[in-house]
Design an enzyme around this catalytic site. Structure first.
Site, PDB file in Angstrom:
ATOM      1  N   HIS A  73       0.839  -1.193   0.000  1.00  0.00           N
ATOM      2  CA  HIS A  73       0.000   0.000   0.000  1.00  0.00           C
ATOM      3  C   HIS A  73       0.880   1.251   0.000  1.00  0.00           C
ATOM      4  O   HIS A  73       1.960   1.266   0.607  1.00  0.00           O
ATOM      5  CB  HIS A  73      -0.898   0.036   1.240  1.00  0.00           C
ATOM      6  CG  HIS A  73      -1.738  -1.182   1.419  1.00  0.00           C
ATOM      7  ND1 HIS A  73      -2.584  -1.653   0.442  1.00  0.00           N
ATOM      8  CD2 HIS A  73      -1.864  -2.039   2.465  1.00  0.00           C
ATOM      9  CE1 HIS A  73      -3.198  -2.740   0.885  1.00  0.00           C
ATOM     10  NE2 HIS A  73      -2.767  -2.990   2.105  1.00  0.00           N
TER      11      HIS A  73
ATOM     12  N   ARG B 220      -1.104  -4.859  -6.304  1.00  0.00           N
ATOM     13  CA  ARG B 220      -0.732  -6.272  -6.345  1.00  0.00           C
ATOM     14  C   ARG B 220       0.577  -6.437  -7.124  1.00  0.00           C
ATOM     15  O   ARG B 220       0.747  -5.859  -8.191  1.00  0.00           O
ATOM     16  CB  ARG B 220      -1.808  -7.097  -7.060  1.00  0.00           C
ATOM     17  CG  ARG B 220      -3.163  -7.105  -6.405  1.00  0.00           C
ATOM     18  CD  ARG B 220      -4.065  -8.150  -7.077  1.00  0.00           C
ATOM     19  NE  ARG B 220      -5.453  -7.915  -6.771  1.00  0.00           N
ATOM     20  CZ  ARG B 220      -6.327  -7.327  -7.602  1.00  0.00           C
ATOM     21  NH1 ARG B 220      -5.928  -6.952  -8.800  1.00  0.00           N
ATOM     22  NH2 ARG B 220      -7.571  -7.145  -7.240  1.00  0.00           N
TER      23      ARG B 220
ATOM     24  N   HIS C  25       3.293  -7.495   1.810  1.00  0.00           N
ATOM     25  CA  HIS C  25       2.557  -8.352   2.742  1.00  0.00           C
ATOM     26  C   HIS C  25       1.470  -9.137   2.015  1.00  0.00           C
ATOM     27  O   HIS C  25       1.131  -8.834   0.862  1.00  0.00           O
ATOM     28  CB  HIS C  25       1.904  -7.504   3.838  1.00  0.00           C
ATOM     29  CG  HIS C  25       0.852  -6.559   3.323  1.00  0.00           C
ATOM     30  ND1 HIS C  25       1.149  -5.340   2.766  1.00  0.00           N
ATOM     31  CD2 HIS C  25      -0.500  -6.672   3.259  1.00  0.00           C
ATOM     32  CE1 HIS C  25       0.040  -4.729   2.396  1.00  0.00           C
ATOM     33  NE2 HIS C  25      -0.982  -5.533   2.681  1.00  0.00           N
TER      34      HIS C  25
ATOM     35  N   GLU D 172      -2.115  -0.424   8.199  1.00  0.00           N
ATOM     36  CA  GLU D 172      -3.155  -1.253   8.806  1.00  0.00           C
ATOM     37  C   GLU D 172      -2.559  -2.132   9.894  1.00  0.00           C
ATOM     38  O   GLU D 172      -1.335  -2.312   9.971  1.00  0.00           O
ATOM     39  CB  GLU D 172      -3.841  -2.115   7.745  1.00  0.00           C
ATOM     40  CG  GLU D 172      -2.910  -3.058   7.014  1.00  0.00           C
ATOM     41  CD  GLU D 172      -3.512  -3.622   5.735  1.00  0.00           C
ATOM     42  OE1 GLU D 172      -4.396  -2.979   5.148  1.00  0.00           O
ATOM     43  OE2 GLU D 172      -3.070  -4.707   5.309  1.00  0.00           O
TER      44      GLU D 172
END
Length: 326
Positions: free
Chosen positions: A97, A192, A172, A114
């Protein structure tokens, strides 16, 4: 104001499953990968499910109630958090991200940091957090091109109760065999880099722009404070959110904060939230929004609750220091 519950927003995913049925009775058909439980985003906005404001969208309620709902220090121009449950029966894509600066410039929204709490881990449950030590940007890029990225991934087995912070820039993936409670910045931007040949779009150039291979995902042990009737663990603290775990054995008396809202997500057990005008039941899988002006409330039962909010970092640091300084 009163504690707010919201309708679950379900999203079918190719890697999803049916494990949320172990504590939810309202799953639609299909392989459900995500439940957005407190959300105010263009791709999904919560609708109040209880009380006076039932049927009202969260963004509409923010416009009506403003700081009375979200607090004097939280801007109603952009709701800061997105709280989800994720059920992975198969591996999610390996992804990354962007940070706020890159995301605002390229995507027109916030970046995404996150945190994951493992609600359930089944046989083989695992996560990818970062790359193996020594992986260079050149090796990383070559591995993407050859489709051999997995050999460089730091894939780890996980158990119920494990907590991992995923900063923007950290490579991740959520692996197969887990249910995760995810608290994140309010963003739906994902790049991605590898998707197990499923045919979905990859975002390699953007991913390479934002990936920071120096970042390592380590398990968060937190700082645990014991109290009569409950314990509280400070798990992570930063400008975007704070996460705390309450292990309620009997009761815990709390106060809302006029500067900010709180959110509680029940990850084990059940109980109730008692407040001036009534009671709300909370059970495993529920998320409840505590308005800034709720006042005094009590957490009662036998349950584990994640408390997430956008903190005054300095204030929370002082709170922690008061607990541990001698």
């Amino acid at each position: 104001m009163y504690p707010l519950k919201f309708e679950n927003l379900y999203y079918e995913k190719i890697w999803g499953g049916r494990d949320l049925e172990s504590f939810r009775s309202n799953l639609p058909e299909g392989n459900i990968g995500e439940s957005w439980d407190i959300a105010c985003h263009k791709n999904g906005t919560s609708i109040v499910a209880n009380g006076e404001f039932k049927g009202i969208r969260l963004d509409e309620l923010m416009n009506q109630k403003g700081s009375e709902l979200i607090g004097t220090k939280i801007s109603k121009d952009w709701f800061p958090l997105l709280i989800k449950l994720i059920n992975a029966k198969d591996n999610l894509s390996v992804q990354v991200h962007p940070n706020d600066e890159y995301a605002k410039k390229v995507e027109g929204e916030m970046g995404k940091t996150e945190v994951w709490y493992v609600v359930e881990s089944f046989e083989g449950g695992n996560l990818i957090v970062g790359t193996k030590e020594g992986c260079t940007k050149e090796q990383f890029k070559a591995a993407i091109e050859k489709g051999e990225l997995d050999e460089h991934m730091n894939r780890i087995p996980v158990k119920k109760g494990d907590v991992y912070l995923v900063k923007s820039g950290l490579i991740h993936a959520i692996g197969e065999g887990v249910i995760i409670a995810e608290i994140q910045q309010n963003s739906d931007t994902t790049y991605r880099v590898y998707d197990y040949n499923r045919g979905r779009e990859l975002h390699v150039k953007k991913a390479l722009d934002v990936t920071d291979l120096s970042l390592q995902g380590t398990k968060r042990e937190g700082i645990k404070i014991e109290r009569e009737g409950y314990s509280k663990s400070y798990l992570c603290l930063g400008k975007d959110f704070s996460l705390e775990l309450y292990d309620i054995k009997e009761i815990c008396n709390e106060n809302s904060d006029t500067e900010r809202f709180y959110a509680f997500t029940c990850v084990e057990g059940h109980g109730e939230i008692l407040y001036r005008d009534g009671t709300e039941i909370i059970k495993k899988g529920d998320s409840i929004f505590i308005p800034a002006t709720l006042g005094k409330y009590t957490l009662k039962g036998n349950m584990k609750l994640l408390k997430s909010y956008v903190p005054d970092v300095e204030k929370v640091e002082k709170e922690i220091l008061r607990e541990i300084r001698y």
